[in-house]
Structure formats: structure tokens, C-alpha cells
Design a protein around this motif. Structure first.
Motif, mmCIF file in Angstrom:
data_model
loop_
_atom_site.group_PDB
_atom_site.id
_atom_site.type_symbol
_atom_site.label_atom_id
_atom_site.label_comp_id
_atom_site.label_asym_id
_atom_site.label_seq_id
_atom_site.Cartn_x
_atom_site.Cartn_y
_atom_site.Cartn_z
ATOM 1 N N GLY A 131 -0.538 -60.383 50.356
ATOM 2 C CA GLY A 131 -1.076 -60.711 48.919
ATOM 3 C C GLY A 131 -2.417 -61.073 48.852
ATOM 4 O O GLY A 131 -3.216 -61.010 49.655
ATOM 5 N N ALA A 132 -2.216 -61.932 47.484
ATOM 6 C CA ALA A 132 -3.780 -62.522 47.198
ATOM 7 C C ALA A 132 -4.315 -63.574 48.279
ATOM 8 O O ALA A 132 -3.611 -64.153 49.150
ATOM 9 N N VAL A 133 -5.412 -63.797 48.340
ATOM 10 C CA VAL A 133 -6.218 -64.789 48.987
ATOM 11 C C VAL A 133 -6.964 -65.686 47.997
ATOM 12 O O VAL A 133 -7.233 -65.636 46.934
ATOM 13 N N VAL A 134 -6.795 -67.073 48.696
ATOM 14 C CA VAL A 134 -7.325 -68.259 48.029
ATOM 15 C C VAL A 134 -8.669 -68.096 47.938
ATOM 16 O O VAL A 134 -9.473 -68.145 49.077
ATOM 17 N N SER A 135 -9.281 -68.254 46.493
ATOM 18 C CA SER A 135 -10.784 -68.312 46.705
ATOM 19 C C SER A 135 -11.379 -69.637 46.465
ATOM 20 O O SER A 135 -12.514 -70.047 47.201
ATOM 21 N N ASP A 136 -10.635 -70.683 45.983
ATOM 22 C CA ASP A 136 -11.119 -72.276 46.019
ATOM 23 C C ASP A 136 -10.494 -72.865 47.024
ATOM 24 O O ASP A 136 -9.299 -73.769 47.068
ATOM 25 N N ARG A 137 -11.197 -72.849 48.351
ATOM 26 C CA ARG A 137 -10.800 -73.662 49.606
ATOM 27 C C ARG A 137 -10.801 -75.207 49.195
ATOM 28 O O ARG A 137 -9.857 -75.696 49.865
ATOM 29 N N ALA A 138 -11.922 -75.275 48.723
ATOM 30 C CA ALA A 138 -11.893 -76.822 48.460
ATOM 31 C C ALA A 138 -10.779 -77.456 47.550
ATOM 32 O O ALA A 138 -10.306 -78.544 47.812
ATOM 33 N N GLY A 139 -10.432 -76.809 46.754
ATOM 34 C CA GLY A 139 -9.158 -77.122 45.728
ATOM 35 C C GLY A 139 -7.991 -76.995 46.421
ATOM 36 O O GLY A 139 -7.062 -77.918 46.150
ATOM 37 N N ALA A 141 -7.670 -77.248 49.798
ATOM 38 C CA ALA A 141 -7.776 -78.516 50.752
ATOM 39 C C ALA A 141 -7.315 -79.659 50.108
ATOM 40 O O ALA A 141 -6.564 -80.578 50.375
ATOM 41 N N ALA A 142 -7.783 -80.111 48.756
ATOM 42 C CA ALA A 142 -7.309 -81.338 48.329
ATOM 43 C C ALA A 142 -5.989 -81.453 47.701
ATOM 44 O O ALA A 142 -5.344 -82.555 47.645
ATOM 45 N N ALA A 143 -5.688 -80.321 47.472
ATOM 46 C CA ALA A 143 -4.198 -80.136 46.894
ATOM 47 C C ALA A 143 -3.337 -80.575 48.111
ATOM 48 O O ALA A 143 -2.037 -80.946 47.708
ATOM 49 N N LEU A 144 -3.572 -80.492 49.192
ATOM 50 C CA LEU A 144 -2.845 -80.799 50.499
ATOM 51 C C LEU A 144 -3.385 -81.968 50.980
ATOM 52 O O LEU A 144 -2.827 -82.251 52.108
ATOM 53 N N GLY A 145 -4.172 -82.735 50.328
ATOM 54 C CA GLY A 145 -4.542 -84.048 50.898
ATOM 55 C C GLY A 145 -5.481 -84.060 52.219
ATOM 56 O O GLY A 145 -5.445 -85.046 52.948
ATOM 57 N N LEU A 146 -6.010 -82.840 52.348
ATOM 58 C CA LEU A 146 -7.136 -82.732 53.257
ATOM 59 C C LEU A 146 -8.448 -82.356 52.755
ATOM 60 O O LEU A 146 -8.670 -82.318 51.706
ATOM 61 N N ARG A 147 -9.242 -82.477 53.876
ATOM 62 C CA ARG A 147 -10.865 -81.776 53.731
ATOM 63 C C ARG A 147 -10.957 -80.492 53.951
ATOM 64 O O ARG A 147 -10.216 -79.639 54.583
ATOM 65 N N GLU A 148 -11.847 -80.014 53.297
ATOM 66 C CA GLU A 148 -12.167 -78.408 53.275
ATOM 67 C C GLU A 148 -12.496 -78.102 54.789
ATOM 68 O O GLU A 148 -12.211 -77.046 55.017
ATOM 69 N N GLU A 149 -13.033 -79.125 55.357
ATOM 70 C CA GLU A 149 -13.363 -78.693 56.902
ATOM 71 C C GLU A 149 -12.144 -78.779 57.915
ATOM 72 O O GLU A 149 -12.104 -78.189 58.880
ATOM 73 N N ASP A 150 -11.115 -79.263 57.343
ATOM 74 C CA ASP A 150 -9.681 -79.326 58.295
ATOM 75 C C ASP A 150 -9.319 -77.797 58.314
ATOM 76 O O ASP A 150 -8.439 -77.469 59.047
ATOM 77 N N ALA A 164 10.089 -63.086 50.952
ATOM 78 C CA ALA A 164 9.711 -64.227 49.988
ATOM 79 C C ALA A 164 8.244 -64.209 50.327
ATOM 80 O O ALA A 164 7.889 -64.668 51.451
ATOM 81 N N GLY A 165 7.339 -64.524 49.355
ATOM 82 C CA GLY A 165 6.049 -64.617 49.526
ATOM 83 C C GLY A 165 5.296 -65.981 49.673
ATOM 84 O O GLY A 165 5.647 -67.005 48.593
ATOM 85 N N HIS A 166 4.964 -66.442 50.712
ATOM 86 C CA HIS A 166 4.551 -67.694 50.793
ATOM 87 C C HIS A 166 2.849 -67.973 51.254
ATOM 88 O O HIS A 166 2.545 -66.739 51.976
ATOM 89 N N LEU A 167 2.241 -68.681 50.949
ATOM 90 C CA LEU A 167 0.779 -68.868 51.052
ATOM 91 C C LEU A 167 0.563 -69.513 52.596
ATOM 92 O O LEU A 167 0.941 -70.873 52.973
ATOM 93 N N LEU A 168 0.169 -68.698 53.270
ATOM 94 C CA LEU A 168 -0.207 -69.228 54.924
ATOM 95 C C LEU A 168 -1.739 -69.719 55.017
ATOM 96 O O LEU A 168 -2.771 -69.010 54.728
ATOM 97 N N VAL A 169 -1.597 -70.835 55.367
ATOM 98 C CA VAL A 169 -2.834 -71.616 55.191
ATOM 99 C C VAL A 169 -3.435 -72.127 56.750
ATOM 100 O O VAL A 169 -2.716 -72.952 57.481
ATOM 101 N N PRO A 170 -4.439 -71.603 57.559
ATOM 102 C CA PRO A 170 -4.817 -71.974 58.908
ATOM 103 C C PRO A 170 -5.534 -73.214 58.711
ATOM 104 O O PRO A 170 -6.613 -73.242 57.856
#
Length: 297
Positions: A131-139, A141-150, A164-170
Motif C-alpha cells: 500500500g501507501a508510502v509515508v511522505s512526511d518522514r520527519a512527522g 519520526a516525531a510521532a514515534l518519539g524518534l529523530r528522522e535520522e533514526d 490486516a494493513g500495518h505500517l512497516l517502519v525501518p
């Protein structure tokens, strides 16, 4: 007053009090939807599963699962695998073999075998949908309590479904995965934007050398702060990793570590061969009981 029987199952576990805890209501044919939602709220597990007689031709059992907020969830993960661990023993199906489970609109194959005294369940999931890909990587990361460089720079965060559709975040490494502290409202908004149900953070920086990925799962919109073992997310992750293999052919086996940050380590084995995704695991029944219900109005 009426009563209903239940068992506690530790799923994707090799010993009690590890893996993913599941409350399983073993004979739910007489329960209404409001009763099942109320029971799920009472147990307050990430999911409570109800075993019913099938309504679709060819199905052995129907399984319905609810979160503490009363949301019904689909897909074949620890919610379903735990049911078959019980069904293959005390549940009366006696031994191994091939069965089918009715989950939502799907009737999916299940294989049960006994290995050195353990029950091992292998469940077929739905073919992967990317499915869809996240375009706002900084946003994100912030929602996860991380930095974009993480986040891994050259790999997108993407929604993948095998039921079930889950967002997979490397994520860069295990330390960053463990450091994640989601903001529930912001993460829920980010998931809705891309059509994701839950969020699966993963890295190749594993605890055991034979494992493929180390992961954590969050699903704030469904009332799941964190889940120690999530088969419905491990399947999509394995499909995504297999799609990146050179040639994309043959069978790929993925072992996912989860639950370490919660003190409930688990191992989920997934095999992918083209569109065929199968999740395997074991576990054990650790408690049994009865619940008293109010009289039907």
C-alpha cells in the motif's frame, strides 16, 4: 447467572509468561456482539478471541477477535494461532492435521503438528498487498518519539497487508527501536493518512544471530499501547523483505523477534513463497477459568 469458560494462552512462546498473552473464550456460540465487546474490555488484552461454529462452507471453526476498545480485528496472527494451540489439545480436535479457519470474509488453511511434545501451528495468511508510502518522514519520526535520522534513509515506511494493513517502519538499530515512545494522537493521525491499522518498527539488528528482524508493534487507534507478538504484522514484514530478495523467487524464511522491550520475548517464523505467506509458532495454555456474565436483557 450465566457463565462462559476461557483459557489464557501464551502465544509465540517457549515458556509461561513469555510471548503474547491471549484470552480465548472457548465456546462463544451463544454470545452476542455487545457481550463479546464487553468481555474483551474486561480482560483488557491486546486481543480477546472467541471460538464459534463456522458460518461458511468448508470452515472448521469461526474465530472473532476484539480489542479492549471493542474494535473487531481480522487477519491471522497471535489471536488465531492461540486458538489453534488450544483446539489441537483440550479443544477436542485431537492431534495434528489440516483445518480451516473462518476469519471475517476469509476461510484460511491451518496446519497443526506435534513436535517434541509441543503443538506447532502454521497458518496461511492472505496474499500480500503493498500500500501507501509515508511522505512526511520527519512527522512520522516525531510521532514515534524518534529523530528522522533514526529511520533508515533509503527504505520507505510502507503499509503492507496480508489480512490486516500495518505500517512497516525501518529503523536504524535496536537501540532506536527500543527508544521509541509514540505520541498516540500523532501516530494515529499518521496511520490514518496512509490507511494503516497498526505500526511495526523493525531493524535487522537482532538479539539472536539466526533472526532476521527485531520489532515492536503499536496500535493506539485500537487501544493497543504495545503488543509483544504480532503475527498480522510479521507476515507483511516477511512479504516486504522477501520482495526485496534478488530474483524474488523461491521460499524465504523470516524470523522476527518481538516483545523484548516488554519483558515478554517472542519469536515468529514466517515463510514466503510468491503470494503465499505462512506464519508458524508454538505456545502453551497457562490458565483456565470461568467468567460470570449478567443476565441477558
Amino acid at each position: 447467572m450465566p457463565e462462559t469458560s476461557f483459557v489464557y494462552v501464551d502465544v509465540f512462546a517457549s515458556a509461561p509468561l513469555t510471548g503474547a498473552p491471549l484470552t480465548l473464550v472457548t465456546d462463544a456460540d451463544g454470545l452476542t456482539d455487545p457481550q463479546m465487546r464487553a468481555i474483551a474490555r474486561e480482560f483488557n488484552q491486546s486481543e480477546t478471541t472467541f471460538v464459534q461454529s463456522p458460518t461458511r462452507p468448508g470452515a472448521t471453526r469461526r474465530l472473532r477477535s476484539f480489542t479492549p476498545t471493542g474494535e473487531e480485528v481480522y487477519g491471522a496472527g497471535h489471536n488465531a494461532l492461540g486458538a489453534w494451540l488450544w483446539l489441537a489439545g483440550p479443544g477436542g480436535l485431537d492431534g495434528g492435521g489440516d483445518f480451516t479457519q473462518e476469519i471475517g470474509e476469509d476461510v484460511l488453511p491451518v496446519h497443526v503438528r506435534h513436535d517434541d511434545g509441543r503443538v506447532v501451528v502454521t497458518m496461511e495468511q492472505s496474499p500480500p498487498v503493498f500500500g501507501a508510502v509515508v511522505s512526511d518522514r520527519a512527522g512520522l519520526a516525531a510521532a514515534l518519539g524518534l529523530r528522522e535520522e533514526d529511520l533508515v534513509a533509503d527504505r520507505p515506511a510502507q503499509v503492507v497487508s496480508t489480512g490486516a494493513g500495518h505500517l512497516l517502519v525501518p529503523v536504524r538499530d535496536r537501540a532506536a527501536v527500543d527508544r521509541a515512545a509514540p505520541d498516540d494522537a500523532r501516530l494515529t493521525a499518521a496511520l490514518r493518512q496512509v490507511g494503516g491499522e497498526g505500526c511495526y518498527l523493525y531493524t535487522g539488528d537482532t538479539v539472536d544471530k539466526d533472526a532476521t528482524a527485531y520489532a515492536r508493534f503499536f496500535n493506539p487507534a485500537m487501544g493497543i499501547a504495545e503488543d509483544p507478538a504480532t503475527g498480522t504484522a510479521a507476515g507483511p514484514l516477511a512479504a516486504l523483505l522477501a520482495a526485496g530478495e534478488p530474483g524474488g523467487q523461491g521460499e524465504v524464511t523470516v524470523i522476527v523477534e518481538q516483545g523484548h522491550s516488554m519483558g515478554r520475548p517472542s519469536r515468529i517464523t514466517v515463510t514466503v513463497a510468491g503470494p503465499r505467506v505462512r506464519v508458524s509458532g508454538s505456545g502453551l495454555v497457562v490458565a483456565r477459568g470461568t467468567m460470570t456474565l449478567p443476565e441477558a436483557s
